[in-house]
Structure formats: structure tokens, C-alpha cells
Motif scaffolding. Sequence first.
Motif: not given
Length: 342
Positions: A125-133
Motif C-alpha cells: 500500500e505504501s509503495t503504491v500510494t507514493k507512486q500514484i501521488n
Amino acid sequence: MSYNPEIHHRHSIRLKEYDYTQSGAYFITICTYNREFLFGNIIDGTMRLNEFGLLVESEWLKTAEIRGNVSLDEYVVMPNHIHGIIIINRRGTGHRAPTEHRTPTKESFGKPVPGSIPTIIRSFESTVTKQINKIRRTPGSPIWQRNYYEHVIRDEEELGAIRRYINENPLNWDLDRGTEGGARSSVPLLTSHSPEQTQQVGYAIGALARAGDLILLVGELGAGKTCLTQGIAWGLGFDGYVASPSFMLVREHQGRVNLYHIDFYRLDDIEEIAELGIDDYLYGEGVCVVEWAEKALDLLPSEHLLIKFEHLAKNERRLYFEPKGKRYIELLAQLKEKWNSL
């Protein structure tokens, strides 16, 4: 700031005494914040991933690539959630159903346990959140709901059912959203012309039901869901009055088989539903009936009988039936045979 349980504590839906590092298969569902459609669209029963969806898929696959004790089974990225099966392999144990007899691994917010399901999901979740943001230039914006849903897969039969559910998720997208498109894909078994007739239909279902059955009811307010449930209760041998459990969420009625009557009407967030801890009812030894099931179809067992109500007139309702799994196909066939006597 160091970890302080008084400050950092938040409610967890994980089983308190369960070791999420032990070998076995886990069915995972992670939903987007506010159920926002972020990852693409369903077109003709096929999920078409957009840039964010491809990113989610890539990071999900990396879950196994970077961990020697983890492998992935079926998965699907949907417009506003992802379903997947994670298999944890402790050295020398192979694939087996998890047990609950080992010493539990304690894990709390701020204290990750390497190789555990919660730690794997948090990292994803953390990795996806950072990349999308980063892509959309919205630093700090939430992508995922706070909690996710996991289910410990107990045996090969359940594993097969969940695999089918994941594979069929795009095809069933309209039904899962509770839309009219979903109704058209169901079987219009009958039209009820009165509350009493709806109760008769419920009675027939209850008479045929057995321990472990799950009946999901979908329909607008006043459609007849509780009326049908009253009939199911009578068919199970309960001779009392069944009221909607909207305020209590769950009511239990005793008959030849216990009836667990669940109502999601007052719950607006799938996260609230995930936090209820209702697996004991859904996978218990009674018959479970869930009203307003459309609010949480992603979290409910993949095999069930879904009944959708269409309001035709003051006392007239059309009932659509969607069986998922061999047991419910058989149940629907038996119900059709009984219809002539209703």
C-alpha cells in the motif's frame, strides 16, 4: 517520535491471537479510499487497466519477487479494489491450511513483523500510494482505505471457490455493484404479488436451507428483504417474529438450524463492515441471511445465493436469483421445483 500505544493506537481487524507469518493461503481484498475508481474500467466483462492500475499490478507481482517465502496465486485488479491470494511458505512446510496452535506473532501498529501478511500489505500500500501521488502530484493524499480484508483459506475446496470468484470478478462487476445490469444477469425466478407470498418464498428457502448456507439480499428500502427473511426463519423452524436488525446489526434466531440475520443498512463505509468481525456468522454452523449485501459483496464469501428485489408496484416484487457455487445452483433448482406449490 517513538511508538506510543496511547497515541498511535488504532483499531485493527486482524485476529488478535493469529500468527500471520505461518504457512498457508490468504485471500486479500484491498479497497481504494472512498471506493474511488482509480485503476481503470470494466469493458465487456474485461478489466482494462489504466496507468495507475498497471502500477498496482506491477507492485502486487513484486510482492513475491522480493520475498523468498511468498508466492502469489490468482489475483485481479478492479476499478476500485484488488483481490488476491497470497501463499506464505515457511521452509519445509509446503502449502497447507494454516492452523491456530502455534505461538502467535504479536504485531501492532509501528511494530512490523517481517514476512507477515500485515507487513506485506502495508509495504504494498505504501509503495503504491507514493507512486500514484507522485504521478498526479497529490502528496499525502490517501489511496487506500485504512483497513483491508483478509480471510484464512482453510482447504482446497475453499481455495478453488475463491479462485473462481477472483477470475469471475470482472464478469460479475455489474452484479457486485448492485446495478440493474446485475439484475438482468440474474435469473428472474418469480414475481411476488403480496408480502404473504414473499414470506412463502422465504419459507420454501428456509425449508431447503442447511447449516453453512449464505443468502444475500439486495434491494431498496421497503423492497421486502425482511419479509423474505421472516419466511426463511419460519422455514427453519423458528416460530417467532423477525425484525430488521438495523440497530443491532446481527440477530440470532433458533430453529432446527440457527438463523443469523445481518443488516448492513446503517453502515455506509465498507471499512466499517470489515471491522465487524462477522466471520463466525458467515462461516458458522447456521444459515446466514445478509440484508443490504450490496454494500460489502467484495468482503463476503464467494459462494452464496444472491436475491435481488425489484419494486414493481405497491405489493408486487420481482425476485432475481443469482447462485454462486454448486451448492447454491442445487438450492435454486430445488426452489424452482417447489415454486408450483407456493
